[in-house]
Design an enzyme around this catalytic site. Structure first.
Site, PDB file in Angstrom:
ATOM      1  CE1 TYR A 169       0.619   1.907   4.129  1.00 17.48           C
ATOM      2  CE2 TYR A 169       1.170  -0.419   4.347  1.00 17.48           C
ATOM      3  CZ  TYR A 169       1.247   0.880   4.803  1.00 17.48           C
ATOM      4  OH  TYR A 169       1.973   1.154   5.932  1.00 17.48           O
TER       5      TYR A 169
ATOM      6  CG  PHE B 219       0.615   9.205   5.432  1.00 22.50           C
ATOM      7  CD1 PHE B 219       0.497   7.973   6.043  1.00 22.50           C
ATOM      8  CD2 PHE B 219      -0.464   9.700   4.721  1.00 22.50           C
ATOM      9  CE1 PHE B 219      -0.668   7.231   5.955  1.00 22.50           C
ATOM     10  CE2 PHE B 219      -1.638   8.964   4.620  1.00 22.50           C
ATOM     11  CZ  PHE B 219      -1.733   7.722   5.235  1.00 22.50           C
ATOM     12  CG  ASP B 220       3.278   4.017   6.082  1.00 20.64           C
ATOM     13  OD1 ASP B 220       4.459   3.717   5.815  1.00 20.64           O
ATOM     14  OD2 ASP B 220       2.600   3.383   6.901  1.00 20.64           O
TER      15      ASP B 220
ATOM     16  CB  ILE C 289      -7.928   3.384  10.043  1.00 19.26           C
ATOM     17  CG1 ILE C 289      -7.638   3.123   8.564  1.00 19.26           C
ATOM     18  CG2 ILE C 289      -6.762   4.064  10.751  1.00 19.26           C
ATOM     19  CD1 ILE C 289      -7.406   4.378   7.740  1.00 19.26           C
TER      20      ILE C 289
ATOM     21  CE1 TYR D  98      -4.203   5.594  12.452  1.00 20.86           C
ATOM     22  CE2 TYR D  98      -3.881   6.848  10.424  1.00 20.86           C
ATOM     23  CZ  TYR D  98      -3.690   5.696  11.160  1.00 20.86           C
ATOM     24  OH  TYR D  98      -3.000   4.644  10.624  1.00 20.86           O
TER      25      TYR D  98
ATOM     26  CG  PHE E  98      -4.821   4.243   2.563  1.00 20.35           C
ATOM     27  CD1 PHE E  98      -3.583   4.067   3.156  1.00 20.35           C
ATOM     28  CD2 PHE E  98      -5.831   4.835   3.301  1.00 20.35           C
ATOM     29  CE1 PHE E  98      -3.357   4.485   4.463  1.00 20.35           C
ATOM     30  CE2 PHE E  98      -5.612   5.252   4.602  1.00 20.35           C
ATOM     31  CZ  PHE E  98      -4.374   5.070   5.188  1.00 20.35           C
TER      32      PHE E  98
END
Length: 112
Positions: A28, A38-39, A58, A84, A101
């Site tokens: 992902y 961010f990731d 989440i 979040y 995502f």
């Protein structure tokens, strides 16, 4: 009215379906609405493995991955309240952030 998760199938999978409680393996990437990544499991050079449960991921992932099949790829637009919420996560994710995502489902393991 609160927004829901927007699900866009980029590739339709043909394998086993993801269900709540399953152990999934996925690649992902995650972005903020402004395009800041961010990731990414790709940066870690290893797919992400997790149980699809409230304690592990989440809510937006549980909703967004439901019935997705192995081999598939989805883009999820997750509103802050299903991500979040009011919590800031590390230095990358400010409070009240809508997240995007792209998730590629590699494997689903269930107890059956």
């Amino acid at each position: 009215m609160q927004q829901e998760v927007e699900i866009e199938d980029l590739v339709i999978g043909t394998g086993k379906k993801a269900v709540r409680g399953a152990l999934i393996t996925a690649h992902y990437r995650g972005w903020l609405k402004d395009g800041t990544e961010f990731d990414s499991s790709f940066k870690k050079d290893a797919p992400f493995q997790t149980v699809l449960s409230n304690k592990r991921v989440i809510q937006g992932w549980i909703i967004g991955l439901k019935d997705m099949q192995v081999g598939g790829k989805r883009r999820l637009r997750v509103p802050a309240h299903l991500a979040y919420g009011e919590r800031q996560i590390g230095s990358m994710i400010p409070a009240n952030s809508d997240l995007i995502f792209e998730i590629e489902l590699l494997e689903v393991l269930t107890r059956d």
